[in-house]
Design a protein around this motif. Structure first.
Motif, PDB file in Angstrom:
ATOM      1  N   ILE A   6      28.623 -22.663  49.216  1.00  0.00           N
ATOM      2  CA  ILE A   6      27.615 -23.549  48.630  1.00  0.00           C
ATOM      3  C   ILE A   6      26.368 -23.560  49.513  1.00  0.00           C
ATOM      4  CG2 ILE A   6      27.072 -25.946  48.031  1.00  0.00           C
ATOM      5  CD1 ILE A   6      30.075 -26.265  47.347  1.00  0.00           C
ATOM      6  N   ALA A   7      26.566 -23.630  50.821  1.00  0.00           N
ATOM      7  CA  ALA A   7      25.430 -23.640  51.753  1.00  0.00           C
ATOM      8  C   ALA A   7      24.629 -22.347  51.635  1.00  0.00           C
ATOM      9  CB  ALA A   7      25.927 -23.831  53.176  1.00  0.00           C
ATOM     10  N   GLN A   8      25.296 -21.225  51.501  1.00  0.00           N
ATOM     11  CA  GLN A   8      24.597 -19.947  51.356  1.00  0.00           C
ATOM     12  C   GLN A   8      23.820 -19.894  50.049  1.00  0.00           C
ATOM     13  OE1 GLN A   8      27.728 -17.087  51.954  1.00  0.00           O
ATOM     14  NE2 GLN A   8      27.556 -17.197  54.187  1.00  0.00           N
ATOM     15  N   ALA A   9      24.384 -20.440  48.967  1.00  0.00           N
ATOM     16  CA  ALA A   9      23.679 -20.470  47.687  1.00  0.00           C
ATOM     17  C   ALA A   9      22.452 -21.373  47.769  1.00  0.00           C
ATOM     18  CB  ALA A   9      24.620 -20.950  46.581  1.00  0.00           C
ATOM     19  N   VAL A  10      22.585 -22.509  48.436  1.00  0.00           N
ATOM     20  CA  VAL A  10      21.448 -23.415  48.607  1.00  0.00           C
ATOM     21  C   VAL A  10      20.379 -22.751  49.468  1.00  0.00           C
ATOM     22  CG1 VAL A  10      20.715 -25.594  49.672  1.00  0.00           C
ATOM     23  CG2 VAL A  10      22.753 -25.537  48.240  1.00  0.00           C
ATOM     24  N   ALA A  11      20.783 -22.089  50.534  1.00  0.00           N
ATOM     25  CA  ALA A  11      19.830 -21.416  51.414  1.00  0.00           C
ATOM     26  C   ALA A  11      19.086 -20.304  50.674  1.00  0.00           C
ATOM     27  CB  ALA A  11      20.548 -20.859  52.634  1.00  0.00           C
ATOM     28  N   ALA A  12      19.794 -19.603  49.798  1.00  0.00           N
ATOM     29  CA  ALA A  12      19.160 -18.514  49.049  1.00  0.00           C
ATOM     30  C   ALA A  12      18.143 -19.027  48.032  1.00  0.00           C
ATOM     31  CB  ALA A  12      20.229 -17.690  48.341  1.00  0.00           C
ATOM     32  N   SER A  13      18.369 -20.217  47.505  1.00  0.00           N
ATOM     33  CA  SER A  13      17.460 -20.742  46.479  1.00  0.00           C
ATOM     34  C   SER A  13      16.371 -21.651  47.049  1.00  0.00           C
ATOM     35  CB  SER A  13      18.249 -21.495  45.406  1.00  0.00           C
ATOM     36  OG  SER A  13      18.863 -22.635  45.957  1.00  0.00           O
ATOM     37  N   THR A  14      16.419 -21.913  48.347  1.00  0.00           N
ATOM     38  CA  THR A  14      15.383 -22.726  49.006  1.00  0.00           C
ATOM     39  C   THR A  14      14.869 -21.971  50.223  1.00  0.00           C
ATOM     40  OG1 THR A  14      16.990 -23.887  50.382  1.00  0.00           O
ATOM     41  CG2 THR A  14      16.463 -24.893  48.253  1.00  0.00           C
ATOM     42  N   ASP A  15      13.978 -22.576  50.956  1.00  0.00           N
ATOM     43  CA  ASP A  15      13.442 -21.911  52.139  1.00  0.00           C
ATOM     44  C   ASP A  15      14.026 -22.467  53.437  1.00  0.00           C
ATOM     45  OD1 ASP A  15      12.247 -24.347  51.993  1.00  0.00           O
ATOM     46  OD2 ASP A  15      10.229 -23.655  52.424  1.00  0.00           O
ATOM     47  N   VAL A  16      15.318 -22.849  53.408  1.00  0.00           N
ATOM     48  CA  VAL A  16      15.989 -23.333  54.613  1.00  0.00           C
ATOM     49  C   VAL A  16      17.048 -22.322  55.038  1.00  0.00           C
ATOM     50  CG1 VAL A  16      15.599 -25.760  54.070  1.00  0.00           C
ATOM     51  CG2 VAL A  16      17.699 -24.675  53.338  1.00  0.00           C
ATOM     52  N   SER A  17      17.446 -22.392  56.290  1.00  0.00           N
ATOM     53  CA  SER A  17      18.468 -21.477  56.799  1.00  0.00           C
ATOM     54  C   SER A  17      19.846 -21.908  56.299  1.00  0.00           C
ATOM     55  CB  SER A  17      18.454 -21.466  58.326  1.00  0.00           C
ATOM     56  OG  SER A  17      18.907 -22.714  58.816  1.00  0.00           O
ATOM     57  N   ALA A  18      20.793 -20.983  56.358  1.00  0.00           N
ATOM     58  CA  ALA A  18      22.162 -21.286  55.933  1.00  0.00           C
ATOM     59  C   ALA A  18      22.767 -22.373  56.814  1.00  0.00           C
ATOM     60  CB  ALA A  18      23.009 -20.026  55.965  1.00  0.00           C
ATOM     61  N   ALA A  19      22.455 -22.355  58.102  1.00  0.00           N
ATOM     62  CA  ALA A  19      22.988 -23.368  59.014  1.00  0.00           C
ATOM     63  C   ALA A  19      22.451 -24.756  58.671  1.00  0.00           C
ATOM     64  CB  ALA A  19      22.632 -23.014  60.457  1.00  0.00           C
ATOM     65  N   THR A  20      21.156 -24.832  58.354  1.00  0.00           N
ATOM     66  CA  THR A  20      20.560 -26.113  57.975  1.00  0.00           C
ATOM     67  C   THR A  20      21.165 -26.605  56.665  1.00  0.00           C
ATOM     68  OG1 THR A  20      18.500 -25.534  59.071  1.00  0.00           O
ATOM     69  CG2 THR A  20      18.401 -27.310  57.455  1.00  0.00           C
ATOM     70  N   ALA A  21      21.319 -25.705  55.697  1.00  0.00           N
ATOM     71  CA  ALA A  21      21.907 -26.079  54.408  1.00  0.00           C
ATOM     72  C   ALA A  21      23.335 -26.573  54.592  1.00  0.00           C
ATOM     73  CB  ALA A  21      21.868 -24.899  53.453  1.00  0.00           C
ATOM     74  N   GLU A  22      24.093 -25.903  55.445  1.00  0.00           N
ATOM     75  CA  GLU A  22      25.476 -26.323  55.684  1.00  0.00           C
ATOM     76  C   GLU A  22      25.520 -27.697  56.355  1.00  0.00           C
ATOM     77  OE1 GLU A  22      29.659 -24.489  57.383  1.00  0.00           O
ATOM     78  OE2 GLU A  22      27.845 -23.272  57.438  1.00  0.00           O
ATOM     79  N   ALA A  23      24.595 -27.965  57.267  1.00  0.00           N
ATOM     80  CA  ALA A  23      24.543 -29.269  57.927  1.00  0.00           C
ATOM     81  C   ALA A  23      24.199 -30.374  56.937  1.00  0.00           C
ATOM     82  CB  ALA A  23      23.522 -29.248  59.066  1.00  0.00           C
ATOM     83  N   VAL A  24      23.250 -30.098  56.035  1.00  0.00           N
ATOM     84  CA  VAL A  24      22.848 -31.094  55.031  1.00  0.00           C
ATOM     85  C   VAL A  24      24.000 -31.364  54.066  1.00  0.00           C
ATOM     86  CG1 VAL A  24      21.303 -31.529  53.094  1.00  0.00           C
ATOM     87  CG2 VAL A  24      20.394 -30.622  55.229  1.00  0.00           C
ATOM     88  N   ILE A  25      24.658 -30.309  53.612  1.00  0.00           N
ATOM     89  CA  ILE A  25      25.781 -30.479  52.684  1.00  0.00           C
ATOM     90  C   ILE A  25      26.913 -31.237  53.372  1.00  0.00           C
ATOM     91  CG2 ILE A  25      27.578 -29.221  51.431  1.00  0.00           C
ATOM     92  CD1 ILE A  25      25.360 -27.107  50.859  1.00  0.00           C
ATOM     93  N   GLY A  26      27.185 -30.920  54.620  1.00  0.00           N
ATOM     94  CA  GLY A  26      28.211 -31.646  55.372  1.00  0.00           C
ATOM     95  C   GLY A  26      27.887 -33.121  55.509  1.00  0.00           C
ATOM     96  N   ALA A  27      26.615 -33.428  55.781  1.00  0.00           N
ATOM     97  CA  ALA A  27      26.203 -34.833  55.908  1.00  0.00           C
ATOM     98  C   ALA A  27      26.336 -35.561  54.566  1.00  0.00           C
ATOM     99  CB  ALA A  27      24.767 -34.918  56.410  1.00  0.00           C
ATOM    100  N   ALA A  28      25.998 -34.875  53.477  1.00  0.00           N
ATOM    101  CA  ALA A  28      26.122 -35.485  52.146  1.00  0.00           C
ATOM    102  C   ALA A  28      27.583 -35.768  51.814  1.00  0.00           C
ATOM    103  CB  ALA A  28      25.500 -34.581  51.085  1.00  0.00           C
ATOM    104  N   LEU A  29      28.454 -34.821  52.111  1.00  0.00           N
ATOM    105  CA  LEU A  29      29.877 -35.027  51.846  1.00  0.00           C
ATOM    106  C   LEU A  29      30.453 -36.127  52.727  1.00  0.00           C
ATOM    107  CD1 LEU A  29      31.040 -31.334  51.366  1.00  0.00           C
ATOM    108  CD2 LEU A  29      30.619 -33.051  49.607  1.00  0.00           C
ATOM    109  N   ASP A  30      29.997 -36.214  53.974  1.00  0.00           N
ATOM    110  CA  ASP A  30      30.435 -37.296  54.859  1.00  0.00           C
ATOM    111  C   ASP A  30      29.988 -38.660  54.325  1.00  0.00           C
ATOM    112  OD1 ASP A  30      31.619 -35.467  56.548  1.00  0.00           O
ATOM    113  OD2 ASP A  30      29.971 -35.465  58.005  1.00  0.00           O
ATOM    114  N   ALA A  31      28.777 -38.728  53.779  1.00  0.00           N
ATOM    115  CA  ALA A  31      28.279 -39.987  53.210  1.00  0.00           C
ATOM    116  C   ALA A  31      29.099 -40.384  51.982  1.00  0.00           C
ATOM    117  CB  ALA A  31      26.807 -39.858  52.839  1.00  0.00           C
TER     118      ALA A  31
END
Length: 91
Positions: A6-31
């Protein structure tokens, strides 16, 4: 699909890195998990709703021996898909 996929798909469709996307998705799931742990429902428009459900204590059986066992009460998480998600999945 995993969280990393999911993070890689988000990174590919936006201008953020895969690591940043994975961190954001992780924070959202934690919330989401924290809200559910507090007993709050989580609703994501166009996707669905997560809710906690109380399961009562009950008696079960060991299928091999037939012996009765006590199953304690617990809380589980349920998900109800939004109509928009159902339409997307069904075509």
């Amino acid at each position: 699909m995993t969280k990393k996929d999911i993070a890689q798909a988000v990174a590919a469709s936006t201008d953020v890195s895969a690591a940043t996307a994975e961190a954001v998705i992780g924070a959202a799931l934690d919330a989401i998990a924290a809200s559910l742990a507090k007993g709050e429902d989580v609703r994501l428009a166009g996707f669905g709703a997560f809710e906690t459900r109380e399961r009562a204590a009950r008696t079960g059986r060991n299928p091999q021996t037939g012996e009765e066992i006590a199953i304690a009460a617990s809380t589980s998480v349920g998900f109800k898909a939004a109509a928009q998600l159902k339409r997307a999945v069904n075509g």
